[in-house]
Design a protein around this motif. Structure first.
Motif, PDB file in Angstrom:
ATOM      1  N   LEU A   8      43.948  -5.131  51.727  1.00  0.00           N
ATOM      2  CA  LEU A   8      44.635  -6.251  52.380  1.00  0.00           C
ATOM      3  C   LEU A   8      45.601  -6.903  51.400  1.00  0.00           C
ATOM      4  N   ALA A   9      46.878  -6.881  51.766  1.00  0.00           N
ATOM      5  CA  ALA A   9      47.891  -7.423  50.845  1.00  0.00           C
ATOM      6  C   ALA A   9      49.060  -8.039  51.595  1.00  0.00           C
ATOM      7  N   ALA A  10      48.760  -8.623  52.766  1.00  0.00           N
ATOM      8  CA  ALA A  10      49.845  -9.190  53.572  1.00  0.00           C
ATOM      9  C   ALA A  10      50.037 -10.683  53.344  1.00  0.00           C
ATOM     10  N   GLY A  11      49.067 -11.314  52.669  1.00  0.00           N
ATOM     11  CA  GLY A  11      49.104 -12.765  52.502  1.00  0.00           C
ATOM     12  C   GLY A  11      50.253 -13.213  51.613  1.00  0.00           C
ATOM     13  N   GLN A  72      51.575  -5.654  58.899  1.00  0.00           N
ATOM     14  CA  GLN A  72      50.945  -6.661  59.750  1.00  0.00           C
ATOM     15  C   GLN A  72      52.048  -7.682  60.029  1.00  0.00           C
ATOM     16  N   ARG A  76      47.700 -13.171  60.920  1.00  0.00           N
ATOM     17  CA  ARG A  76      46.812 -13.848  61.867  1.00  0.00           C
ATOM     18  C   ARG A  76      45.349 -13.771  61.432  1.00  0.00           C
ATOM     19  N   GLY A  77      45.114 -13.425  60.171  1.00  0.00           N
ATOM     20  CA  GLY A  77      43.738 -13.415  59.662  1.00  0.00           C
ATOM     21  C   GLY A  77      43.295 -12.036  59.188  1.00  0.00           C
ATOM     22  N   ALA A  81      44.290  -8.133  60.171  1.00  0.00           N
ATOM     23  CA  ALA A  81      44.845  -7.226  59.151  1.00  0.00           C
ATOM     24  C   ALA A  81      44.122  -5.888  59.175  1.00  0.00           C
ATOM     25  N   GLY A 100      44.037  -6.877  47.883  1.00  0.00           N
ATOM     26  CA  GLY A 100      45.076  -6.603  46.885  1.00  0.00           C
ATOM     27  C   GLY A 100      45.097  -7.593  45.740  1.00  0.00           C
ATOM     28  N   ASP A 101      44.502  -8.771  45.945  1.00  0.00           N
ATOM     29  CA  ASP A 101      44.508  -9.791  44.892  1.00  0.00           C
ATOM     30  C   ASP A 101      43.147  -9.945  44.224  1.00  0.00           C
ATOM     31  N   TYR A 135      35.072 -20.694  49.680  1.00  0.00           N
ATOM     32  CA  TYR A 135      34.619 -19.361  50.106  1.00  0.00           C
ATOM     33  C   TYR A 135      33.813 -19.410  51.394  1.00  0.00           C
ATOM     34  N   GLY A 136      33.728 -18.248  52.045  1.00  0.00           N
ATOM     35  CA  GLY A 136      32.808 -18.096  53.164  1.00  0.00           C
ATOM     36  C   GLY A 136      31.386 -18.033  52.617  1.00  0.00           C
ATOM     37  N   ILE A 149      28.446 -14.899  58.338  1.00  0.00           N
ATOM     38  CA  ILE A 149      29.235 -15.555  57.291  1.00  0.00           C
ATOM     39  C   ILE A 149      29.955 -16.725  57.956  1.00  0.00           C
ATOM     40  N   ASN A 166      30.874 -14.989  50.115  1.00  0.00           N
ATOM     41  CA  ASN A 166      31.471 -13.722  50.523  1.00  0.00           C
ATOM     42  C   ASN A 166      32.655 -13.408  49.623  1.00  0.00           C
ATOM     43  N   THR A 167      32.619 -12.235  49.005  1.00  0.00           N
ATOM     44  CA  THR A 167      33.764 -11.836  48.180  1.00  0.00           C
ATOM     45  C   THR A 167      34.895 -11.318  49.044  1.00  0.00           C
ATOM     46  N   TYR A 194      38.919 -13.740  62.178  1.00  0.00           N
ATOM     47  CA  TYR A 194      38.111 -13.627  60.955  1.00  0.00           C
ATOM     48  C   TYR A 194      37.421 -12.267  60.896  1.00  0.00           C
TER      49      TYR A 194
HETATM   50  C1  UD1 Z   1      38.438 -14.711  52.873  1.00  0.00           C
HETATM   51  C2  UD1 Z   1      37.129 -14.641  53.661  1.00  0.00           C
HETATM   52  C3  UD1 Z   1      36.071 -15.499  52.966  1.00  0.00           C
HETATM   53  C4  UD1 Z   1      35.914 -15.075  51.529  1.00  0.00           C
HETATM   54  C5  UD1 Z   1      37.259 -15.089  50.815  1.00  0.00           C
HETATM   55  C6  UD1 Z   1      37.132 -14.480  49.443  1.00  0.00           C
HETATM   56  C7  UD1 Z   1      37.752 -14.325  56.002  1.00  0.00           C
HETATM   57  C8  UD1 Z   1      37.912 -14.985  57.319  1.00  0.00           C
HETATM   58  N1  UD1 Z   1      37.350 -15.113  54.991  1.00  0.00           N
HETATM   59  O1  UD1 Z   1      38.876 -16.049  52.948  1.00  0.00           O
HETATM   60  O2  UD1 Z   1      34.841 -15.404  53.632  1.00  0.00           O
HETATM   61  O3  UD1 Z   1      35.007 -15.937  50.870  1.00  0.00           O
HETATM   62  O4  UD1 Z   1      38.223 -14.297  51.536  1.00  0.00           O
HETATM   63  O5  UD1 Z   1      38.314 -14.654  48.752  1.00  0.00           O
HETATM   64  O6  UD1 Z   1      37.939 -13.128  55.898  1.00  0.00           O
HETATM   65  N2  UD1 Z   1      45.250 -11.150  54.344  1.00  0.00           N
HETATM   66  C9  UD1 Z   1      46.064 -10.326  55.089  1.00  0.00           C
HETATM   67  N3  UD1 Z   1      46.443 -10.697  56.328  1.00  0.00           N
HETATM   68  C10 UD1 Z   1      46.071 -11.872  56.872  1.00  0.00           C
HETATM   69  C11 UD1 Z   1      45.247 -12.728  56.128  1.00  0.00           C
HETATM   70  C12 UD1 Z   1      44.841 -12.342  54.851  1.00  0.00           C
HETATM   71  O7  UD1 Z   1      46.436  -9.238  54.605  1.00  0.00           O
HETATM   72  O8  UD1 Z   1      46.449 -12.132  58.023  1.00  0.00           O
HETATM   73  C13 UD1 Z   1      44.829 -10.737  52.998  1.00  0.00           C
HETATM   74  C14 UD1 Z   1      45.321 -11.658  51.906  1.00  0.00           C
HETATM   75  O9  UD1 Z   1      46.553 -11.188  51.371  1.00  0.00           O
HETATM   76  C15 UD1 Z   1      44.202 -11.563  50.867  1.00  0.00           C
HETATM   77  C16 UD1 Z   1      42.972 -11.310  51.727  1.00  0.00           C
HETATM   78  O10 UD1 Z   1      43.422 -10.808  52.950  1.00  0.00           O
HETATM   79  O11 UD1 Z   1      44.374 -10.473  50.008  1.00  0.00           O
HETATM   80  C17 UD1 Z   1      42.145 -12.555  51.927  1.00  0.00           C
HETATM   81  O12 UD1 Z   1      42.927 -13.538  52.550  1.00  0.00           O
HETATM   82  P1  UD1 Z   1      42.745 -15.056  52.212  1.00  0.00           P
HETATM   83  O13 UD1 Z   1      43.659 -15.840  53.061  1.00  0.00           O
HETATM   84  O14 UD1 Z   1      42.787 -15.274  50.766  1.00  0.00           O
HETATM   85  O15 UD1 Z   1      41.241 -15.271  52.736  1.00  0.00           O
HETATM   86  P2  UD1 Z   1      40.392 -16.573  52.649  1.00  0.00           P
HETATM   87  O16 UD1 Z   1      40.774 -17.463  53.759  1.00  0.00           O
HETATM   88  O17 UD1 Z   1      40.442 -17.093  51.276  1.00  0.00           O
END
Ligand code: UD1
Ligand code: CA
Length: 463
Positions: A8-11, A72, A76-77, A81, A100-101, A135-136, A149, A166-167, A194
């Motif tokens: 996942l690397a769209a954020g 993506q 939208r979460g 993704a 990705g991060d 975190y979750g 979670i 949750n990692t 989620y």
């Molecule tokens: C997410 C988890 C949370 C966990 C945390 C750990 C969910 C709902 N929550 O939260 O339980 O404790 O990670 O860091 O999953 N991304 C996409 N597309 C999107 C949204 C996110 O690719 O639409 C990617 C982001 O680039 C990132 C990763 O997914 O690499 C996590 O997204 P992030 O927004 O940081 O998640 P959290 O809300 O922090």
């Protein structure tokens, strides 16, 4: 059974305050994304897909061949993704979701996660932390099994007090994962899909969920800001230093070494403070690296010594050689056994024979030197006419006196001696002295101007 990895690397990564995408920032010589992809490769993944969104063009350009990218369109979460990335994957394969991060999950941890997914309905990676903010939280039922979670913003005060978090990394069989993410809704505080809701759904349906823990907390640390990036870099460097010492390498100070690539070192190697290793560097047994050296894509054979402040790039150093201090060896430099390159010597694309020496203040480029030759102080190979590069060939046992210029293309025979100060424009024969030098003259009766007319000194007032 096959393995898919989804990254996942769209954020957006706003807290980085960077012009480029966050997953392309550098940690220990590689982008965050490349660390994750390297780990996927270590697992022998059959398919690797990176979900891109923010900065998609830059991320796609950085993705190596053999890795797919999936767009993506709207962030939208995490559930959305993953849904974007599952199309066309074999339902019986296991899918591992990475971020990705989150660059440093170790191989053993990921293997345990995948293994647990194959023995259960689903496996998640969790850790106990002192401060779970953001975190979750992992909610376990009375039997101790994971039941759901809860994201922080959706959590009750009681759930917020939970310290197992949750990692985000998880693994599951692809078919059921696809069915679950397709059925997610955005009925939550953030209005997002989620991925974490899959856990509750699996549990409700009676499926077993394994929670795997990493050996080290830093394996699951994410990078959201430059401060976190710098902190993770220190932690990772400390770990790399620790591993080097475990393998028999002495570090004068494990806090003062930088490894930005891979450093393979045999036992009894000694590395002094402030050294930087980039790309692929190999050091043989008993090698000694002095303080403040930079070695990039370089191999140093056993018992060789690199003295302080030397910079080596694309060099191959033979056994028992000596380099520096203050030497600069550029691409294609090769030193055969026991050769020696001293201070303020620059070398490029040059093969220096066994036991040959270039001890002081020289530039030697595009040159081949046989064994047991000596290149004196200040020698320059003139390999470039402003248009093309030419080679210099020097035989064995040659002696090039100080301050010579060798205008290439040129050959100096075996055992030849070139007198100091010679500008050599044609080949020098073997076993002979070749010298071209204006003879110095002493002018009898000459007097310094100041001694001839002492009264005319500008500093003296005129009379
Ligand atoms: C997410 C988890 C949370 C966990 C945390 C750990 C969910 C709902 N929550 O939260 O339980 O404790 O990670 O860091 O999953 N991304 C996409 N597309 C999107 C949204 C996110 O690719 O639409 C990617 C982001 O680039 C990132 C990763 O997914 O690499 C996590 O997204 P992030 O927004 O940081 O998640 P959290 O809300 O922090
Ligand atoms: Ca995050």
């Amino acid at each position: 059974m096959g393995l898919n990895v989804i990254v996942l690397a769209a954020g957006e990564g706003r807290r980085m305050r960077s012009r480029g995408p966050k997953v392309l920032v550098d940690l220990a010589g590689r982008t965050l994304l490349q660390h994750v992809l390297d780990r996927a490769a270590l697992l022998g993944a059959d398919r690797v897909r990176v979900v891109v969104g923010h900065g998609a063009d830059a991320v796609c350009a950085a993705v190596p061949e053999g890795v797919d990218t999936v767009l993506q369109p709207e962030q939208r979460g995490t559930g959305d993704a993953v849904a974007c990335a599952l199309g066309g994957l074999n339902a019986n394969d296991t899918t591992l979701v990475l971020y990705g991060d989150v660059p440093l999950p170790q191989r053993a941890t990921l293997e345990a996660l995948v293994e647990a997914a194959r023995r259960n309905e689903l496996s998640i990676l969790t850790v106990e932390v002192d401060d779970p903010t953001g975190y979750g939280r992992i909610v376990r039922g009375e039997n101790g099994h994971v039941s759901r979670i809860v994201e922080e913003r959706d959590a009750s005060p009681g759930q917020r007090a939970l310290t197992e978090i949750n990692t985000g990394l998880l693994a599951m069989r692809t078919g059921p994962l696809a069915r679950h993410v397709a059925a997610l809704d955005r009925d939550n505080a953030q209005g997002e899909y989620y991925l974490t809701d899959v856990i509750g759904r699996v549990s409700d349906a009676g499926g077993t969920i394994a929670a795997v823990q990493p050996d080290h907390e830093w394996e699951v640390r994410g990078v959201n800001s430059r401060a976190q990036l710098a902190a993770l870099e220190r932690t990772w460097q400390a770990w790399l230093a620790y591993e080097l010492m475990t393998s028999g390498v002495s570090l004068r100070d494990p806090a003062r070494i930088e490894i930005r690539g891979t450093l393979q070192a045999e036992p009894d190697t000694m590395i002094d403070v402030g050294c930087v290793f980039e790309g692929d560097v190999r050091l043989g047994a008993g090698v000694r690296i002095g303080a403040h050296c930079v070695l990039r894509d370089t191999t140093v054979a056993e018992e060789a010594v690199i003295e302080s402040h030397s910079v080596l790039e694309g060099a191959v150093i033979g056994p028992a050689c000596s380099v520096g201090p203050f030497a600069r060896l550029r691409r294609g430099s090769r030193l055969r056994d026991a050769a020696k390159v001293g201070n303020f010597v620059e070398m490029k694309n040059t093969d220096l024979g066994a036991a040959s020496k270039i001890n002081h203040l020289s530039y030697v480029g595009d040159t081949e030197v046989g064994p047991k030759s000596n290149i004196g102080a200040g020698v320059i190979t003139c390999n470039y006419d402003g248009h093309r590069k030419y080679r210099t060939v020097i035989g064995e046992r040659a002696f090039i006196g100080s301050d010579c210029q060798l205008v290439a293309p040129i050959t100096v025979g075996d055992g030849a001696t070139i007198g100091a100060g010679t500008t050599l424009t044609g080949d020098a024969p073997a076993e002979r002295l070749t010298v071209g030098r204006a003879r110095a003259q002493t002018i009898e009766g000459w007097i310094r101007p100041a001694d001839r007319d002492p009264g005319s000194d500008d500093d003296e007032p005129s009379t």
